[in-house]
Design a protein around this motif. Structure first.
Motif, PDB file in Angstrom:
ATOM      1  N   LEU A  68      -8.704   5.238 -19.206  1.00 29.18           N
ATOM      2  CA  LEU A  68      -8.045   3.948 -19.409  1.00 29.18           C
ATOM      3  C   LEU A  68      -6.608   4.143 -19.895  1.00 29.18           C
ATOM      4  N   MET A  69      -6.390   5.122 -20.772  1.00 28.92           N
ATOM      5  CA  MET A  69      -5.033   5.398 -21.237  1.00 28.92           C
ATOM      6  C   MET A  69      -4.165   5.936 -20.107  1.00 28.92           C
ATOM      7  N   LEU A  70      -4.716   6.791 -19.249  1.00 32.82           N
ATOM      8  CA  LEU A  70      -3.946   7.296 -18.121  1.00 32.82           C
ATOM      9  C   LEU A  70      -3.586   6.174 -17.149  1.00 32.82           C
ATOM     10  N   ASN A  71      -4.510   5.249 -16.927  1.00 33.94           N
ATOM     11  CA  ASN A  71      -4.219   4.125 -16.041  1.00 33.94           C
ATOM     12  C   ASN A  71      -3.164   3.189 -16.641  1.00 33.94           C
ATOM     13  N   ALA A  72      -3.146   3.049 -17.945  1.00 30.46           N
ATOM     14  CA  ALA A  72      -2.105   2.248 -18.592  1.00 30.46           C
ATOM     15  C   ALA A  72      -0.737   2.899 -18.401  1.00 30.46           C
ATOM     16  N   ALA A  73      -0.683   4.214 -18.502  1.00 26.56           N
ATOM     17  CA  ALA A  73       0.572   4.912 -18.253  1.00 26.56           C
ATOM     18  C   ALA A  73       1.012   4.741 -16.797  1.00 26.56           C
ATOM     19  N   ASN A  74       0.065   4.792 -15.874  1.00 23.34           N
ATOM     20  CA  ASN A  74       0.389   4.575 -14.458  1.00 23.34           C
ATOM     21  C   ASN A  74       0.934   3.174 -14.227  1.00 23.34           C
ATOM     22  N   LEU A  75       0.357   2.199 -14.890  1.00 25.22           N
ATOM     23  CA  LEU A  75       0.836   0.822 -14.752  1.00 25.22           C
ATOM     24  C   LEU A  75       2.282   0.707 -15.207  1.00 25.22           C
ATOM     25  N   ASN A  76       2.617   1.366 -16.302  1.00 25.20           N
ATOM     26  CA  ASN A  76       3.996   1.340 -16.788  1.00 25.20           C
ATOM     27  C   ASN A  76       4.941   2.069 -15.831  1.00 25.20           C
ATOM     28  N   LEU A  77       4.492   3.189 -15.273  1.00 28.56           N
ATOM     29  CA  LEU A  77       5.329   3.920 -14.320  1.00 28.56           C
ATOM     30  C   LEU A  77       5.638   3.079 -13.094  1.00 28.56           C
ATOM     31  N   VAL A  78       4.629   2.424 -12.559  1.00 27.13           N
ATOM     32  CA  VAL A  78       4.831   1.597 -11.373  1.00 27.13           C
ATOM     33  C   VAL A  78       5.671   0.370 -11.711  1.00 27.13           C
ATOM     34  N   ALA A  79       5.495  -0.175 -12.898  1.00 30.73           N
ATOM     35  CA  ALA A  79       6.295  -1.337 -13.304  1.00 30.73           C
ATOM     36  C   ALA A  79       7.772  -0.976 -13.390  1.00 30.73           C
ATOM     37  N   PHE A  80       8.090   0.165 -13.965  1.00 32.64           N
ATOM     38  CA  PHE A  80       9.491   0.576 -14.047  1.00 32.64           C
ATOM     39  C   PHE A  80      10.043   0.921 -12.663  1.00 32.64           C
ATOM     40  N   SER A  81       9.206   1.490 -11.817  1.00 30.03           N
ATOM     41  CA  SER A  81       9.649   1.850 -10.473  1.00 30.03           C
ATOM     42  C   SER A  81       9.913   0.618  -9.617  1.00 30.03           C
ATOM     43  N   ARG A  82       9.236  -0.455  -9.897  1.00 29.85           N
ATOM     44  CA  ARG A  82       9.403  -1.690  -9.122  1.00 29.85           C
ATOM     45  C   ARG A  82      10.815  -2.254  -9.254  1.00 29.85           C
ATOM     46  N   PHE A  83      11.432  -2.034 -10.383  1.00 33.35           N
ATOM     47  CA  PHE A  83      12.746  -2.606 -10.621  1.00 33.35           C
ATOM     48  C   PHE A  83      13.883  -1.706 -10.143  1.00 33.35           C
ATOM     49  N   ASP A  84      13.554  -0.565  -9.541  1.00 37.16           N
ATOM     50  CA  ASP A  84      14.547   0.286  -8.883  1.00 37.16           C
ATOM     51  C   ASP A  84      14.044   0.531  -7.471  1.00 37.16           C
ATOM     52  N   ALA A  85      14.442  -0.341  -6.541  1.00 30.35           N
ATOM     53  CA  ALA A  85      13.881  -0.327  -5.191  1.00 30.35           C
ATOM     54  C   ALA A  85      14.293   0.897  -4.388  1.00 30.35           C
ATOM     55  N   VAL A  86      15.378   1.546  -4.751  1.00 33.03           N
ATOM     56  CA  VAL A  86      15.849   2.701  -3.985  1.00 33.03           C
ATOM     57  C   VAL A  86      15.062   3.951  -4.345  1.00 33.03           C
ATOM     58  N   GLU A  87      14.897   4.195  -5.607  1.00 35.02           N
ATOM     59  CA  GLU A  87      14.200   5.394  -6.079  1.00 35.02           C
ATOM     60  C   GLU A  87      12.726   5.078  -6.319  1.00 35.02           C
ATOM     61  N   LEU A  88      11.853   5.958  -5.867  1.00 38.27           N
ATOM     62  CA  LEU A  88      10.407   5.740  -6.012  1.00 38.27           C
ATOM     63  C   LEU A  88       9.758   6.797  -6.902  1.00 38.27           C
ATOM     64  N   GLN A  89      10.500   7.356  -7.849  1.00 42.74           N
ATOM     65  CA  GLN A  89       9.939   8.410  -8.690  1.00 42.74           C
ATOM     66  C   GLN A  89       8.751   7.934  -9.513  1.00 42.74           C
ATOM     67  N   GLY A  90       8.789   6.706 -10.003  1.00 38.39           N
ATOM     68  CA  GLY A  90       7.678   6.192 -10.804  1.00 38.39           C
ATOM     69  C   GLY A  90       6.385   6.117 -10.012  1.00 38.39           C
ATOM     70  N   GLN A  91       6.468   5.663  -8.777  1.00 35.60           N
ATOM     71  CA  GLN A  91       5.275   5.563  -7.950  1.00 35.60           C
ATOM     72  C   GLN A  91       4.760   6.940  -7.539  1.00 35.60           C
ATOM     73  N   ILE A  92       5.677   7.846  -7.237  1.00 28.91           N
ATOM     74  CA  ILE A  92       5.267   9.211  -6.874  1.00 28.91           C
ATOM     75  C   ILE A  92       4.632   9.903  -8.074  1.00 28.91           C
ATOM     76  N   PHE A  93       5.235   9.730  -9.247  1.00 24.85           N
ATOM     77  CA  PHE A  93       4.672  10.340 -10.451  1.00 24.85           C
ATOM     78  C   PHE A  93       3.307   9.737 -10.773  1.00 24.85           C
ATOM     79  N   ALA A  94       3.124   8.446 -10.514  1.00 23.97           N
ATOM     80  CA  ALA A  94       1.828   7.812 -10.732  1.00 23.97           C
ATOM     81  C   ALA A  94       0.773   8.423  -9.808  1.00 23.97           C
TER      82      ALA A  94
END
Length: 100
Positions: A36-62
């Motif tokens: 559950l803690m790992l999934n919460a971290a993934n949610l934050n990574l994807v949320a931050f990645s959503r606001f930078d449409a050019v770079e997808l590092q958050g989604q790749i790291f998730a």
């Protein structure tokens, strides 16, 4: 959905997972709390990645975190099964030493 709401949800999930890890005595419940803690971290990574449409590092790291979490779950469950076969319990308080 605004970023603050998503981050608040991620923080709430992380706190729930941390509470499960700290309060539960069953090894399987502790593993669920860690996931559950790992999934919460993934949610934050994807949320931050959503606001930078050019770079997808958050989604790749998730995706990498999901892969590592799957491997961690497989290894941890294998260890829990072997410990249960040896001690006949999954209660972490009753397993205080790992000698035969």
């Amino acid at each position: 959905m605004p970023l603050n709401t998503i981050l608040l949800l991620g923080a709430a999930l992380f706190c729930i997972g941390l509470a499960v890890v700290v309060t539960r005595k069953n090894a399987i419940a502790v593993l669920i709390g860690i996931e559950l803690m790992l999934n919460a971290a993934n949610l934050n990574l994807v949320a931050f990645s959503r606001f930078d449409a050019v770079e997808l590092q958050g989604q790749i790291f998730a995706l990498f975190v999901i892969t590592v979490a799957a491997a961690e779950a497989a290894v941890a469950l294998a260890i829990v099964i072997k410990v249960y076969q040896h001690f006949q319990t999954a209660n972490l308080d009753k397993i205080n030493e790992l000698k035969g």
